[in-house]
Scaffold this motif. Structure first.
Motif, PDB file in Angstrom:
ATOM      1  N   GLY A  11       0.803  -1.228   0.000  1.00 19.48           N
ATOM      2  CA  GLY A  11       0.000   0.000   0.000  1.00 19.48           C
ATOM      3  C   GLY A  11       0.830   1.270   0.000  1.00 19.48           C
ATOM      4  N   TRP A  69      -2.735   1.347   3.252  1.00 18.74           N
ATOM      5  CA  TRP A  69      -3.441   1.236   1.993  1.00 18.74           C
ATOM      6  C   TRP A  69      -3.821   2.635   1.509  1.00 18.74           C
ATOM      7  CZ3 TRP A  69      -8.347   3.123   1.350  1.00 18.74           C
ATOM      8  CH2 TRP A  69      -9.092   3.362   2.505  1.00 18.74           C
ATOM      9  N   ASN A  72      -5.996   4.650  -5.611  1.00 19.68           N
ATOM     10  CA  ASN A  72      -5.335   5.178  -6.794  1.00 19.68           C
ATOM     11  C   ASN A  72      -6.310   5.005  -7.945  1.00 19.68           C
ATOM     12  OD1 ASN A  72      -3.696   5.939  -8.869  1.00 19.68           O
ATOM     13  ND2 ASN A  72      -2.139   4.379  -8.537  1.00 19.68           N
ATOM     14  N   LYS A  75      -8.573   1.826  -8.061  1.00 14.28           N
ATOM     15  CA  LYS A  75      -7.905   0.685  -7.433  1.00 14.28           C
ATOM     16  C   LYS A  75      -7.557   0.991  -5.981  1.00 14.28           C
ATOM     17  CE  LYS A  75      -6.014  -0.975 -11.714  1.00 14.28           C
ATOM     18  NZ  LYS A  75      -4.907  -1.600 -12.387  1.00 14.28           N
ATOM     19  N   VAL A  76      -7.486  -0.069  -5.186  1.00 12.46           N
ATOM     20  CA  VAL A  76      -6.978   0.039  -3.828  1.00 12.46           C
ATOM     21  C   VAL A  76      -5.560  -0.539  -3.858  1.00 12.46           C
ATOM     22  CG1 VAL A  76      -8.005  -2.172  -3.077  1.00 12.46           C
ATOM     23  CG2 VAL A  76      -7.413  -0.438  -1.391  1.00 12.46           C
ATOM     24  N   CYS A  77      -4.626   0.175  -3.226  1.00 15.96           N
ATOM     25  CA  CYS A  77      -3.219  -0.215  -3.256  1.00 15.96           C
ATOM     26  C   CYS A  77      -2.730  -0.501  -1.843  1.00 15.96           C
ATOM     27  CB  CYS A  77      -2.373   0.888  -3.872  1.00 15.96           C
ATOM     28  SG  CYS A  77      -2.823   1.271  -5.572  1.00 15.96           S
ATOM     29  N   LYS A  79       0.647  -1.495   0.724  1.00 14.21           N
ATOM     30  CA  LYS A  79       2.106  -1.469   0.874  1.00 14.21           C
ATOM     31  C   LYS A  79       2.448  -2.053   2.234  1.00 14.21           C
ATOM     32  CE  LYS A  79       6.218   1.314   0.748  1.00 14.21           C
ATOM     33  NZ  LYS A  79       7.027   1.219  -0.414  1.00 14.21           N
ATOM     34  N   ARG A  89       4.236  -1.334  -4.224  1.00 11.39           N
ATOM     35  CA  ARG A  89       2.861  -1.540  -3.766  1.00 11.39           C
ATOM     36  C   ARG A  89       2.112  -2.424  -4.748  1.00 11.39           C
ATOM     37  NH1 ARG A  89      -0.324   4.046  -4.988  1.00 11.39           N
ATOM     38  NH2 ARG A  89       0.546   4.373  -7.048  1.00 11.39           N
ATOM     39  N   TYR A  90       1.111  -3.091  -4.231  1.00 12.03           N
ATOM     40  CA  TYR A  90       0.251  -3.964  -5.031  1.00 12.03           C
ATOM     41  C   TYR A  90      -1.106  -3.270  -5.135  1.00 12.03           C
ATOM     42  CZ  TYR A  90      -3.096  -7.626  -6.011  1.00 12.03           C
ATOM     43  OH  TYR A  90      -4.121  -8.354  -6.560  1.00 12.03           O
ATOM     44  N   CYS A  91      -1.599  -3.085  -6.341  1.00 13.22           N
ATOM     45  CA  CYS A  91      -2.884  -2.428  -6.565  1.00 13.22           C
ATOM     46  C   CYS A  91      -3.842  -3.399  -7.251  1.00 13.22           C
ATOM     47  CB  CYS A  91      -2.711  -1.193  -7.433  1.00 13.22           C
ATOM     48  SG  CYS A  91      -1.669   0.087  -6.696  1.00 13.22           S
ATOM     49  N   THR A  92      -5.099  -3.342  -6.853  1.00 12.61           N
ATOM     50  CA  THR A  92      -6.126  -4.191  -7.443  1.00 12.61           C
ATOM     51  C   THR A  92      -7.431  -3.405  -7.519  1.00 12.61           C
ATOM     52  OG1 THR A  92      -7.160  -6.378  -7.333  1.00 12.61           O
ATOM     53  CG2 THR A  92      -6.847  -5.230  -5.242  1.00 12.61           C
TER      54      THR A  92
END
Length: 120
Positions: A11, A69, A72, A75-77, A79, A89-92
């Motif tokens: 995030g 989190w 973006n 999307k929610v990211c 970390k 960070r991972y965003c989905t």
């Protein structure tokens, strides 16, 4: 840390901004509830988003992690801060409907749903 744990462990560091931006988005459904990601092998990962822009999680091997989190665009990211700080960070996609398809950070297809209450 395993790649499957990474799904729930990333995030953005600007947590207070995430909480403000979340006021008018579908992510608010997750507050006070559990986001459950189901992998092709049937194992699940659990994620708890908090209004203050932080999260806690348990990977599919039940490894605990936490971080921040943010939003973006659509999307929610995530970390990760612990157990090991991660530089990316991972965003989905944000939640849509009762359950939805997504991809784990490993590229695996997963099914995601929000379960009422705090599951463990």
């Amino acid at each position: 840390m395993t790649p499957s744990t990474l799904l729930l462990t990333f995030g953005l560091a600007v947590a207070p901004m995430a909480a403000v931006a979340a006021e008018a988005t579908p992510v608010t459904r997750a507050f006070g509830n559990t986001v459950v990601s189901t992998y092709p092998d049937g194992r699940t990962a659990l994620l708890w988003l908090k209004k203050d822009g932080t999260y806690t999680a348990k990977g599919r091997r039940r490894t605990a992690s936490n971080g921040s989190w943010s939003l973006n665009s659509d999307k929610v990211c995530l970390k990760q801060a612990k157990p090991v700080a991660v530089l990316f960070r991972y965003c989905t996609e944000l939640p849509s409907g009762e359950s939805w398809r997504a991809k784990a950070v490993t590229g695996e297809p997963i099914t995601v749903k929000i379960v009422k209450g705090v599951a463990s």
